[in-house]
Scaffold this motif. Structure first.
Motif, mmCIF file in Angstrom:
data_model
loop_
_atom_site.group_PDB
_atom_site.id
_atom_site.type_symbol
_atom_site.label_atom_id
_atom_site.label_comp_id
_atom_site.label_asym_id
_atom_site.label_seq_id
_atom_site.Cartn_x
_atom_site.Cartn_y
_atom_site.Cartn_z
ATOM 1 N N ILE A 119 -1.308 10.463 3.635
ATOM 2 C CA ILE A 119 -0.730 10.056 4.928
ATOM 3 C C ILE A 119 0.769 9.815 4.772
ATOM 4 O O ILE A 119 1.573 10.239 5.603
ATOM 5 N N SER A 120 1.154 9.133 3.713
ATOM 6 C CA SER A 120 2.574 8.863 3.483
ATOM 7 C C SER A 120 3.364 10.152 3.269
ATOM 8 O O SER A 120 4.489 10.285 3.760
ATOM 9 N N TRP A 141 0.962 -3.400 9.743
ATOM 10 C CA TRP A 141 1.549 -2.451 8.802
ATOM 11 C C TRP A 141 0.499 -1.461 8.326
ATOM 12 O O TRP A 141 0.730 -0.256 8.277
ATOM 13 N N MET A 142 -0.689 -1.956 8.002
ATOM 14 C CA MET A 142 -1.753 -1.095 7.512
ATOM 15 C C MET A 142 -2.277 -0.157 8.602
ATOM 16 O O MET A 142 -2.933 0.834 8.311
ATOM 17 N N ALA A 155 0.791 -1.240 0.000
ATOM 18 C CA ALA A 155 0.000 0.000 0.000
ATOM 19 C C ALA A 155 0.819 1.284 0.000
ATOM 20 O O ALA A 155 0.328 2.324 0.422
ATOM 21 N N ASN A 156 2.056 1.224 -0.496
ATOM 22 C CA ASN A 156 2.895 2.418 -0.660
ATOM 23 C C ASN A 156 2.931 3.296 0.586
ATOM 24 O O ASN A 156 2.896 4.519 0.496
ATOM 25 N N LEU A 157 3.024 2.664 1.748
ATOM 26 C CA LEU A 157 2.996 3.430 2.997
ATOM 27 C C LEU A 157 4.385 3.850 3.454
ATOM 28 O O LEU A 157 5.359 3.119 3.294
ATOM 29 N N VAL A 158 4.444 5.034 4.022
ATOM 30 C CA VAL A 158 5.639 5.527 4.699
ATOM 31 C C VAL A 158 5.288 5.588 6.181
ATOM 32 O O VAL A 158 4.325 6.257 6.554
ATOM 33 N N PRO A 159 6.045 4.879 7.012
ATOM 34 C CA PRO A 159 5.772 4.978 8.450
ATOM 35 C C PRO A 159 6.261 6.320 8.971
ATOM 36 O O PRO A 159 7.131 6.944 8.361
#
Length: 175
Positions: free
Chosen positions: A126-127, A90-91, A30-34
């Motif tokens: 969000i990312s 992660w999500m 999901a192309n997420l950046v923490p």
């Protein structure tokens, strides 16, 4: 640098016509950046961002989401019995996006598909916000040495959308 989903249907090199090595690519669910944090043990996405921004001195970071994202589907459906050890936590990075999109969809009488599509776009936002929690990203953006971009690819229609930071809405960039 491009931060994209690990979904094989959206290959950044094919999408943008680049040759191997022309683009630094990070792919995850999901192309997420923490958000920036130094506690914990493993930070694969954060380490790759640090390398690209601090060592390679990339000038542009693109976060690329897409339609039909399975990670976002898992987030929206939020099934505690899904049996995943890693995907669900992660999500959680995008839980605020899920909550906001579900509330908007419900108040507007829209479908779950509509909420999921909104959430796919919202995870990009969000990312981008999480990228700005990294001090060296924020510093380079402030010095105008780094530009952040949020894009979303509609696979069904072949349209690339860009997040307009002024209006906080997605607008078509290319078909």
């Amino acid at each position: 640098m491009l931060i994209g989903c690990s979904d094989s249907r959206v290959d950044p090199g094919l999408l943008f016509g680049t040759q191997p090595g022309e683009m630094f690519v990070i792919r995850n669910v999901a192309n997420l950046v923490p958000p920036f944090e130094t506690a914990g043990t493993y930070h694969g996405t954060s380490a790759a961002i640090e390398f690209a921004v601090r060592k390679l001195m990339v000038e542009h970071v693109v976060v690329l989401g897409h339609s039909g994202c399975g990670g976002v589907r898992a987030l929206v459906e939020d099934d505690p019995a899904d049996g995943t050890d890693f995907v669900r936590p992660w999500m959680g990075i995008a839980r605020a996006a899920r909550d906001r999109c579900m509330a908007l969809a419900l108040s507007a009488g829209e479908t779950a598909d509509s909420a999921r599509r909104m959430c796919e776009m919202e995870t990009v936002a969000i990312s981008l916000a999480n990228l700005m929690t990294f001090p060296w990203v924020r510093e380079r953006v402030g010095q105008k040495q780094l530009t952040l971009h949020g894009w979303w690819f509609d696979m069904e229609n072949g349209t690339l959308w860009g997040l307009d930071s002024q209006s906080n809405t997605f607008c078509p960039l290319a078909s």
